[in-house]
Design a protein around this motif. Structure first.
Motif, PDB file in Angstrom:
ATOM      1  N   UNK A 439       0.843  -1.199   0.000  1.00 40.14           N
ATOM      2  CA  UNK A 439       0.000   0.000   0.000  1.00 40.14           C
ATOM      3  C   UNK A 439       0.877   1.247   0.000  1.00 40.14           C
ATOM      4  N   UNK A 440       1.890   1.247   0.852  1.00 41.03           N
ATOM      5  CA  UNK A 440       2.783   2.400   0.937  1.00 41.03           C
ATOM      6  C   UNK A 440       3.505   2.650  -0.380  1.00 41.03           C
ATOM      7  N   UNK A 441       3.852   1.576  -1.077  1.00 46.08           N
ATOM      8  CA  UNK A 441       4.548   1.726  -2.350  1.00 46.08           C
ATOM      9  C   UNK A 441       3.646   2.337  -3.427  1.00 46.08           C
ATOM     10  N   UNK A 442       2.384   1.933  -3.458  1.00 50.74           N
ATOM     11  CA  UNK A 442       1.466   2.540  -4.441  1.00 50.74           C
ATOM     12  C   UNK A 442       1.234   4.004  -4.107  1.00 50.74           C
ATOM     13  N   UNK A 443       1.124   4.332  -2.827  1.00 47.08           N
ATOM     14  CA  UNK A 443       1.018   5.747  -2.433  1.00 47.08           C
ATOM     15  C   UNK A 443       2.245   6.503  -2.926  1.00 47.08           C
ATOM     16  N   UNK A 444       3.434   5.934  -2.738  1.00 49.40           N
ATOM     17  CA  UNK A 444       4.665   6.585  -3.198  1.00 49.40           C
ATOM     18  C   UNK A 444       4.661   6.755  -4.703  1.00 49.40           C
ATOM     19  N   UNK A 445       4.189   5.745  -5.434  1.00 49.04           N
ATOM     20  CA  UNK A 445       4.100   5.864  -6.890  1.00 49.04           C
ATOM     21  C   UNK A 445       3.172   6.984  -7.315  1.00 49.04           C
ATOM     22  N   UNK A 446       2.071   7.132  -6.612  1.00 49.61           N
ATOM     23  CA  UNK A 446       1.135   8.214  -6.928  1.00 49.61           C
ATOM     24  C   UNK A 446       1.749   9.577  -6.597  1.00 49.61           C
ATOM     25  N   UNK A 447       2.500   9.653  -5.517  1.00 47.54           N
ATOM     26  CA  UNK A 447       3.177  10.914  -5.172  1.00 47.54           C
ATOM     27  C   UNK A 447       4.239  11.251  -6.211  1.00 47.54           C
ATOM     28  N   UNK A 448       4.948  10.247  -6.695  1.00 45.44           N
ATOM     29  CA  UNK A 448       5.935  10.488  -7.753  1.00 45.44           C
ATOM     30  C   UNK A 448       5.246  11.019  -9.012  1.00 45.44           C
ATOM     31  N   UNK A 449       4.068  10.487  -9.301  1.00 43.38           N
ATOM     32  CA  UNK A 449       3.288  10.979 -10.437  1.00 43.38           C
ATOM     33  C   UNK A 449       2.939  12.454 -10.252  1.00 43.38           C
ATOM     34  N   UNK A 450       2.491  12.813  -9.061  1.00 44.36           N
ATOM     35  CA  UNK A 450       2.075  14.197  -8.816  1.00 44.36           C
ATOM     36  C   UNK A 450       3.249  15.171  -8.904  1.00 44.36           C
ATOM     37  N   UNK A 451       4.465  14.688  -8.595  1.00 52.27           N
ATOM     38  CA  UNK A 451       5.641  15.556  -8.627  1.00 52.27           C
ATOM     39  C   UNK A 451       6.318  15.594 -10.001  1.00 52.27           C
ATOM     40  N   UNK A 452       5.874  14.760 -10.929  1.00 50.30           N
ATOM     41  CA  UNK A 452       6.542  14.650 -12.234  1.00 50.30           C
ATOM     42  C   UNK A 452       6.054  15.718 -13.206  1.00 50.30           C
ATOM     43  N   UNK A 453       6.759  15.812 -14.338  1.00 54.88           N
ATOM     44  CA  UNK A 453       6.332  16.674 -15.451  1.00 54.88           C
ATOM     45  C   UNK A 453       5.217  15.929 -16.186  1.00 54.88           C
ATOM     46  N   UNK A 454       3.982  16.262 -15.858  1.00 57.00           N
ATOM     47  CA  UNK A 454       2.843  15.475 -16.349  1.00 57.00           C
ATOM     48  C   UNK A 454       2.727  15.539 -17.869  1.00 57.00           C
ATOM     49  N   UNK A 455       2.960  16.703 -18.447  1.00 58.01           N
ATOM     50  CA  UNK A 455       2.886  16.842 -19.898  1.00 58.01           C
ATOM     51  C   UNK A 455       3.900  15.952 -20.603  1.00 58.01           C
ATOM     52  N   UNK A 456       5.105  15.872 -20.056  1.00 58.67           N
ATOM     53  CA  UNK A 456       6.135  15.026 -20.665  1.00 58.67           C
ATOM     54  C   UNK A 456       5.772  13.553 -20.527  1.00 58.67           C
ATOM     55  N   UNK A 457       5.213  13.175 -19.366  1.00 53.10           N
ATOM     56  CA  UNK A 457       4.768  11.798 -19.186  1.00 53.10           C
ATOM     57  C   UNK A 457       3.750  11.413 -20.257  1.00 53.10           C
ATOM     58  N   UNK A 458       2.794  12.316 -20.515  1.00 49.35           N
ATOM     59  CA  UNK A 458       1.762  12.023 -21.513  1.00 49.35           C
ATOM     60  C   UNK A 458       2.375  11.861 -22.897  1.00 49.35           C
ATOM     61  N   UNK A 459       3.325  12.704 -23.226  1.00 49.78           N
ATOM     62  CA  UNK A 459       4.005  12.563 -24.512  1.00 49.78           C
ATOM     63  C   UNK A 459       4.740  11.232 -24.589  1.00 49.78           C
ATOM     64  N   UNK A 460       5.370  10.844 -23.508  1.00 49.44           N
ATOM     65  CA  UNK A 460       6.159   9.615 -23.503  1.00 49.44           C
ATOM     66  C   UNK A 460       5.282   8.371 -23.643  1.00 49.44           C
ATOM     67  N   UNK A 461       4.051   8.445 -23.177  1.00 49.36           N
ATOM     68  CA  UNK A 461       3.171   7.280 -23.331  1.00 49.36           C
ATOM     69  C   UNK A 461       3.025   6.918 -24.802  1.00 49.36           C
ATOM     70  N   UNK A 462       2.957   7.907 -25.661  1.00 41.93           N
ATOM     71  CA  UNK A 462       2.775   7.649 -27.081  1.00 41.93           C
ATOM     72  C   UNK A 462       4.028   7.051 -27.714  1.00 41.93           C
ATOM     73  N   UNK A 463       5.176   7.562 -27.331  1.00 38.79           N
ATOM     74  CA  UNK A 463       6.431   6.985 -27.825  1.00 38.79           C
ATOM     75  C   UNK A 463       6.570   5.525 -27.424  1.00 38.79           C
ATOM     76  N   UNK A 464       6.128   5.213 -26.202  1.00 35.89           N
ATOM     77  CA  UNK A 464       6.337   3.872 -25.657  1.00 35.89           C
ATOM     78  C   UNK A 464       5.479   2.805 -26.313  1.00 35.89           C
ATOM     79  N   UNK A 465       4.430   3.196 -27.032  1.00 32.55           N
ATOM     80  CA  UNK A 465       3.543   2.192 -27.630  1.00 32.55           C
ATOM     81  C   UNK A 465       3.756   2.036 -29.136  1.00 32.55           C
ATOM     82  N   UNK A 466       4.746   2.698 -29.690  1.00 33.61           N
ATOM     83  CA  UNK A 466       4.946   2.646 -31.144  1.00 33.61           C
ATOM     84  C   UNK A 466       5.203   1.225 -31.642  1.00 33.61           C
ATOM     85  N   UNK A 467       5.932   0.428 -30.874  1.00 35.63           N
ATOM     86  CA  UNK A 467       6.243  -0.937 -31.310  1.00 35.63           C
ATOM     87  C   UNK A 467       5.049  -1.876 -31.178  1.00 35.63           C
ATOM     88  N   UNK A 468       3.946  -1.384 -30.629  1.00 34.47           N
ATOM     89  CA  UNK A 468       2.763  -2.217 -30.427  1.00 34.47           C
ATOM     90  C   UNK A 468       1.627  -1.831 -31.373  1.00 34.47           C
TER      91      UNK A 468
END
Length: 484
Positions: A439-468
């Motif tokens: 539980x603590x680890x998922x909370x930490x993952x969500x906190x890392x998400x909130x502290x990240x560059x959200x726009x860049x994360x969204x852009x990266x999602x598209x790059x990551x699925x190109x091979x699929x």
């Protein structure tokens, strides 16, 4: 012909069925023929097929063939009809003795009941009513075509035995067990489509030994590994196989190809079978459209932040951990959130109770099953998964394609293949026997998400699925099947 081998399929399905739906579309894209094969008697099979937009000619069921005849193998069900109402015979002790019904394929099935002691719980003094004989009739002709016994085995439970086929190719045929009947059916399929069969085994428990022990001449066998092939690797020299794949792994020489959903799992299988490099192939069981939608990196998270998960509500998905983590983020860290849970399954009531115990009903909601997640995902900011293991993670690829970063455990194999920590989501350590840690680890993952560059994360999602992309996967299936 390419045959997808299954036991059954219903309205509510798992990733195995969705993997087959996706594969079928890729075979369509590559111009390769296929049929879905079902070995269990499923009275509402065609209702389920309609739900999943499968055509009757694409679907072949063992028991429908035995009743409807040889033409059925080439055409599938020609005429669907409204299913009948159940007719029940009850004796003077109010015990069910006979039940009749008619399927939408035109099969009248008659179940004869017997009452006796509970073989599975000797301490239970209440007599149990169970099937002991089943008859299948052609409703149009009235002809009885099949009769079999159902043995209540103390260990195996209901076992089909002593199967009679009436007027089958002009003969009365008898099979002691399902193994012989399944072999007969596979040979009929092979002959109907020109003796050039590729059996793609998705659900192998009732098919693998039958097809692999004595190969049908000129046939090919492709075994699909949908989950972790290991129960554990505690002893590196003697790995403990997953029961579902044990027969195949102990008879690797009897298959022509083994298909995993990820490259990581392919590499893991080759640890135990280093000489099988040309036989084990990684082909995704899900993917993204060839033309992905553009992503606006300037879009911020909603207020409140909107999280989503989608899965079967089963024990192995551990959705309760996601609920507790989101509640902890909200209650202890003061984050304003909405968390919607899509799916159905046996853990629904337990998850509802976890939500209630956390006083989270105002922001955590059970949404039920949806067949329209592609249009639902864009309403959210991120995807949460608390599954301890995913062979591929169909919902991960769907979420990433919708530009949702994924927060999940660093679990084999799908999460490790699809989610790149800090790039398109966040992978957190997992301890299987330590819920508080998880539980603590998922909370930490969500906190890392909130502290990240959200726009860049969204852009990266598209790059990551190109091979699929779909055309890439279609080409892999075309290459594999044409090379067999």
């Amino acid at each position: 012909m390419n045959f997808f081998i299954n036991q059954a399929m219903g309205i509510g399905n798992s990733g195995v069925e969705h993997a087959q739906f996706y594969r079928a579309k890729r075979l369509d894209q590559a111009g390769l023929p296929y049929r879905y094969i079902f070995l269990n008697f499923v009275p509402e099979l065609h209702k389920a097929m309609a739900h999943w937009n499968l055509q009757d000619e694409q679907v072949l069921n063992l028991w429908e063939y035995l009743v409807l005849g040889d033409d059925y193998l080439k055409t599938g069900l020609k005429h669907r009809r409204p299913a009948g109402e159940s007719e029940l015979v009850v004796d003077r002790t109010n015990t069910h003795r006979k039940r009749e019904n008619v399927t939408d394929a035109g099969i009248r099935f008659v179940e004869h009941m017997v009452k006796g002691p509970d073989k599975h719980d000797p301490e239970n003094e209440i007599l149990q009513v169970s099937r002991y004989r089943v008859e299948l009739f052609n409703e149009d002709t009235g002809e009885r075509k099949v009769m079999y016994e159902v043995i209540d085995d103390p260990h195996l439970k209901a076992v089909v035995r002593n199967i009679h086929l009436f007027n089958q190719d002009g003969e009365h045929m008898f099979f002691r067990s399902l193994n012989g009947l399944h072999r007969f059916f596979f040979e009929k399929l092979d002959a109907a489509f020109g003796h050039q069969s590729t059996f793609i085994i998705d659900r192998g428990e009732f098919a693998d030994d039958v097809l692999m022990r004595d190969r049908i001449p000129n046939s090919k066998i492709v075994y699909i590994v949908h989950a972790d092939q290991l129960a554990n690797r505690d002893d590196p020299k003697y790995p403990l196989w997953n029961d579902h794949y044990e027969y195949m792994l102990e008879h690797m020489d009897a298959v022509d190809a083994v298909v995993t959903a990820t490259k990581r799992q392919r590499e893991d299988i080759l640890v135990d079978f280093p000489d099988a490099g040309n036989k084990v192939v990684a082909i995704p069981v899900g993917g993204v459209r060839d033309q992905s939608a553009s992503v606006d990196a300037a879009v911020d998270m909603h207020t409140p932040i909107r999280f989503i998960t989608a899965s079967r509500l089963a024990a192995e998905k551990h959705v309760d951990i996601a609920v507790k983590a989101v509640a902890k983020l909200h209650e202890e860290r003061g984050v304003d959130v909405v968390f919607d849970i899509y799916g159905q399954g046996e853990k629904k009531a337990e998850i509802e109770q976890v939500i209630k115990d956390a006083n989270a009903e105002s922001y955590i909601t059970m949404k039920g099953l949806s067949n329209d997640l592609d249009n639902i995902y864009p309403d959210y900011d991120a995807f949460i998964s608390t599954s301890f293991s995913e062979g591929f993670g169909l919902t991960y690829i769907e979420a990433l394609n919708a530009a949702l970063p994924v927060v999940t455990f660093d679990a084999r194999f799908g999460a490790q293949e699809l989610v790149q920590d800090g790039f398109n989501g966040f992978l957190q350590p997992l301890k299987r026997e330590d819920e508080s840690f998880n539980i603590a680890q998922i909370v930490l993952g969500l906190e890392r998400l909130l502290d990240a560059d959200y726009g860049q994360l969204k852009q990266n999602t598209q790059t990551s699925v190109e091979d699929f992309q779909d055309h890439v996967t279609a080409a892999k299936w075309e290459e594999l099947l044409n090379a067999l």
